[in-house]
Enzyme design. Structure first.
Site, PDB file in Angstrom:
ATOM      1  N   LYS A 350     -26.342  21.511 -29.608  1.00 10.90           N
ATOM      2  CA  LYS A 350     -27.610  21.243 -28.933  1.00 10.90           C
ATOM      3  C   LYS A 350     -27.406  20.402 -27.677  1.00 10.90           C
ATOM      4  CE  LYS A 350     -30.641  18.475 -30.858  1.00 10.90           C
ATOM      5  NZ  LYS A 350     -31.767  17.905 -31.633  1.00 10.90           N
ATOM      6  N   SER A 501     -25.588   4.430 -25.976  1.00  8.43           N
ATOM      7  CA  SER A 501     -26.516   5.548 -26.085  1.00  8.43           C
ATOM      8  C   SER A 501     -26.135   6.611 -25.073  1.00  8.43           C
ATOM      9  CB  SER A 501     -27.958   5.094 -25.837  1.00  8.43           C
ATOM     10  OG  SER A 501     -28.812   6.213 -25.676  1.00  8.43           O
ATOM     11  N   ASP A 649     -26.111  10.737 -35.292  1.00  2.47           N
ATOM     12  CA  ASP A 649     -27.036  11.756 -35.795  1.00  2.47           C
ATOM     13  C   ASP A 649     -26.674  12.245 -37.190  1.00  2.47           C
ATOM     14  OD1 ASP A 649     -28.806  11.801 -33.691  1.00  2.47           O
ATOM     15  OD2 ASP A 649     -27.699  13.339 -32.583  1.00  2.47           O
ATOM     16  N   ARG A 680     -35.020   6.650 -39.356  1.00  5.36           N
ATOM     17  CA  ARG A 680     -34.189   7.385 -40.317  1.00  5.36           C
ATOM     18  C   ARG A 680     -33.619   6.492 -41.419  1.00  5.36           C
ATOM     19  NH1 ARG A 680     -31.420  11.672 -36.036  1.00  5.36           N
ATOM     20  NH2 ARG A 680     -33.137  13.170 -36.164  1.00  5.36           N
ATOM     21  N   ARG A 735     -33.429  16.378 -39.426  1.00  4.19           N
ATOM     22  CA  ARG A 735     -32.194  15.932 -40.083  1.00  4.19           C
ATOM     23  C   ARG A 735     -32.479  15.340 -41.463  1.00  4.19           C
ATOM     24  NH1 ARG A 735     -28.369  17.070 -36.558  1.00  4.19           N
ATOM     25  NH2 ARG A 735     -28.801  16.841 -34.325  1.00  4.19           N
TER      26      ARG A 735
END
Length: 784
Positions: A350, A501, A649, A680, A735
């Site tokens: 991606k 990042s 991720d 998350r 995810r």
């Protein structure tokens, strides 16, 4: 001749009906003038929903009035307003636009005679508004305080009283023109009426309404009438119509509408329609010339943008996914299985797919992309560049052809750029758009518009960008002021990132391509370097000195071939699936193993997973390899903080692996996980506890007490269930959904996961591929 008739049914029946429908009447008497399709349908909806104590109508066609009273629809009706209007507190005019002024004269006479209160609400259903307001000024001198022009965007192929449907307006829009002279009470009561019959009400100025409708309704009808007339005028017109294809039939269907009605509309909205026709003529001339010149690239660009825009605006207005318009909400029902095996190919990366579109669009020449991920997020990026004038052919089985416009060739989008759920698209595009000469607005779906954007906006402002975020927390929509307005280019700067990042780094490097001087980003830890690699692949110099990455503005990008490798973030779900299940052996082919992305491999190896790489090579500047994973006896570990940015991720599915390991796994230094599609850390902890796992949330990580047990020979036993069954809320985070799907391999009972429709953002076909290797996932779509 005029005729007045009264119904035998009294208001008690109306009241009974209203109580049945849980609506109390807010009108004493509604008078509908004109019992065509719209007027009669509104009357039927008012009656069925008990919205008025009495209902009367006026129509020149006496049989329609008589039948409406016979059916119990009306309490009274006549061909003359004065016979039935007395005491009405709402009048709805549903006659052709050219007849409205005469009706308004009758209404004023009734007011002058004391039959109507001067503040009686007067509305209409006409498809033009300026002429209605002008007619009211002419008749009344000044606009009545009860005048509320309105237009329901609804219709049907058949017209007249017999075509009426009480549900005609359900789930359709009604436009109301809230005039400054109109009382708030009148506006509120009319809005309530339309909402009570199922419509969605929006406010719009009259001039804007007429312009919009000229383009979207009046012009298509005019063209349809004209096309049918053109074909009918040909000598071989019989063959023309005999062999007309479906496209002609679909388009010309609206030419079967009432000619008198459209004759009146065309004259009533003359100025806006002539303007729309002139603009259409320019576009026709452009297309004509492209065909004459055999300009294949430009013609494909025009056709491709039109096709994509037709889909895009539907998704944007409804906030629905690009890849699945039928499943607005979906869930997984997963039956536990014990093992996975086979050789599979994972969809394209991606991150690289995003960047291939961005840099390919900004390059000079043509870029051919293979392996492109046709998922939600990457499609949002693709659409954004189409909106800015880039011709992109495809996607077709992962293949794209991008006709680059060069560093200064982007054009302003006429609408906000819609990023769907893609934070990568929004953050990276912010850097590109901050350097463009034109203004831009970036927006997304509800989830994306809650995510922090100041992390890119603030350093861009330090370079001279003018960016306005929304609210106290600095979220999207983002409004970016163009450099032509600011008056000077961006200035190169040095930015020391507080947190590693790749999105922030890439945003600033991309902005640096247009900046004066050098832009340097200093990262505290290594993060994904796809932007640096791809800039180099497109011929743009990038300087990397340890954790300092620099670009100097003013260079050029040159188009070429980009092969997108399989996404290691997507592969991670299957790597963990094989590692936690007994007797499994799974090979994933040609997965990207960029060293800034292999944290998942390093962490799993530290947990003693059985992982091997083969067939290592390079594709498009990125290293790739086949990855083989076998069922393993995992052990808990303290995850090294230097590996955290390299697996940011993949942590949701790593939490599943940690739950199956023997002993405790501790994650620290992962605050970044709290600002993804969901928090998350919190969401995974909630789901793990639901399935019976003991875990503790910390400020920047999670502690998981693994449930792996030892077998008789002292090794960890990976055949026993560690999870129970349960109902998981994914918070529409793709995810999260896929991670808990993997947990089913070590579950004792069925797992149901809600909100999985967003899996298409990164991994279209995930469930099918999982089932192919031995899992058992059933997808249930509530609106399929």
């Amino acid at each position: 001749m005029r005729k007045a008739v009264n119904s035998q049914k009294d208001s008690q029946q109306n009241n009974k009906k209203s109580l049945t429908n849980m609506q109390m009447p807010r009108f004493k008497q509604v008078c509908v003038i004109g019992l065509g399709l719209i007027g009669a349908s509104l009357a039927q909806a008012i009656k069925d929903n008990g919205l008025s104590e009495r209902l009367v109508a006026v129509d020149r066609h006496a049989p329609s009035i008589e039948e409406a009273i016979q059916h119990g629809l009306l309490d009274a009706g006549s061909s003359a307003l004065s016979d039935v209007v007395a005491g009405s507190d709402l009048i709805v005019i549903a006659v052709p636009v050219q007849a409205v002024q005469a009706v308004l004269v009758d209404i004023k006479t009734a007011m002058d005679n004391g039959q109507l209160a001067t503040d009686c609400i007067i509305s209409d259903v006409c498809s033009t508004k300026v002429n209605i307001i002008d007619a009211a000024k002419s008749v009344f001198g000044s606009l009545p305080t009860g005048l509320v022009p309105a237009h329901p965007i609804a219709g049907a192929e058949n017209s007249g009283y017999h075509a009426r449907r009480a549900t005609l307006f359900a789930n359709h829009s009604v436009i109301i023109c809230e005039l400054p002279t109109t009382s708030i009470v009148a506006i509120d009561k009319l809005r309530w009426l339309w909402e009570a019959v199922g419509a969605s009400v929006m406010a719009m100025e009259a001039e804007h309404h007429d312009s919009i409708l000229a383009h979207t309704s009046h012009l298509p009808h005019l063209l349809a009438f004209n096309l049918v007339e053109q074909l009918a005028s040909h000598d071989d017109n019989l063959d023309m119509f005999r062999y007309a294809a479906g496209g002609f039939r679909d388009f010309s269907r609206i030419a079967a509408s009432d000619p008198k009605m459209w004759h009146d509309i065309f004259f009533a909205n003359e100025s806006a329609i002539v303007s729309a026709l002139d603009e259409y003529g320019v576009y026709l001339q452009t297309m004509r010339q492209l065909i004459i010149d055999k300009d294949s690239t430009a013609l494909m660009g025009l056709l491709g943008r039109a096709q994509a825009a037709r889909r895009h605006f539907g998704h944007m207005l409804a906030s629905t996914p690009y890849t699945d318009t039928s499943a607005m909400s979906a869930s997984y029902n997963i039956t536990p299985s014990n093992t996975v095996s086979g050789t599979i190919t994972i969809p394209g990366d991606k991150s690289i797919s995003h960047r291939s579109i961005m840099l390919g669009s900004l390059a000079t020449g043509i870029t051919h992309v293979t392996g492109f991920l046709e998922g939600e997020d990457a499609l949002a990026t693709l659409q954004a560049f189409r909106d800015m004038g880039v011709t992109i052919e495809g996607p077709d089985n992962g293949k794209l052809t991008i006709h680059g416009v060069g560093m200064n060739g982007l054009k302003p989008s006429k609408t906000p750029l819609y990023m769907g759920n893609s934070g990568t698209s929004m953050r990276l595009l912010s850097g590109i758009l901050a350097a463009q000469p034109f203004d831009s607005v970036l927006t997304g779906d509800t989830s994306l518009n809650k995510r922090p954007m100041e992390r890119v906006a603030a350093p861009l402002r330090a370079m001279g960008a003018v960016i306005q975020s929304t609210g106290h927390s600095g979220t999207a929509p983002l409004s970016i002021t163009g450099r032509d307005t600011v008056g000077k280019p961006l200035q190169g700067a040095e930015y020391d990132m507080p947190v590693a990042s790749a999105q922030v780094k890439s945003c600033l490097l991309l902005a640096g391509l247009w900046s004066e001087g050098t832009t340097t980003v200093i990262q505290p830890e290594v993060s994904r370097d796809h932007t640096e690699r791809m800039l180099s692949a497109f011929g743009y110099p990038v300087t990397v000195e340890g954790n300092r990455i620099s670009v100097t503005g003013g260079g050029q990008l040159t188009g070429g071939d980009i092969a997108v490798p399989a996404d290691i973030s997507s592969a991670a779900f299957f790597m963990v699936a094989a590692a936690i299940s007994q007797g499994s052996e799974l090979t994933l082919t040609q997965v990207g193993i960029n060293p800034t992305r292999t944290g998942i491999i390093d962490i799993l190896k530290l947990m003693q997973a059985d992982i091997s790489l083969s067939n290592e090579t390079h594709v498009g500047g990125e290293p790739v390899a086949d990855i083989t994973i076998r069922g393993s006896n995992l052990v808990g570990i303290e995850i090294p903080e230097h590996l955290v940015p390299l697996a940011i991720d993949e942590f949701p599915v790593l939490f599943i692996a940690a739950s199956c390991a023997k002993g405790r796994t501790v994650l620290t230094g992962a605050k970044e996980l709290r600002v993804k599609e969901s928090d998350r850390i919190a969401v995974m902890a909630e789901g793990l506890r639901t399935l019976g796992i003991d875990c503790t949330v910390t400020e920047d990580g999670l502690i998981i007490e693994g449930q792996g047990t030892e077998s008789e020979n002292g090794e960890v036993n990976n055949s026993q269930p560690v999870f129970g069954g349960g109902h998981i809320i994914s918070h529409h985070d793709h995810r999260i959904a896929m991670s808990f799907a993997v947990a089913s391999l070590r579950a004792s009972e069925q797992i149901t996961i809600e909100g999985v429709e967003t899996v298409n953002t990164s991994f279209p076909g995930f469930a099918e591929l999982a089932n192919h290797i031995g899992m058992s996932i059933q997808v249930d779509s509530t609106n399929a």
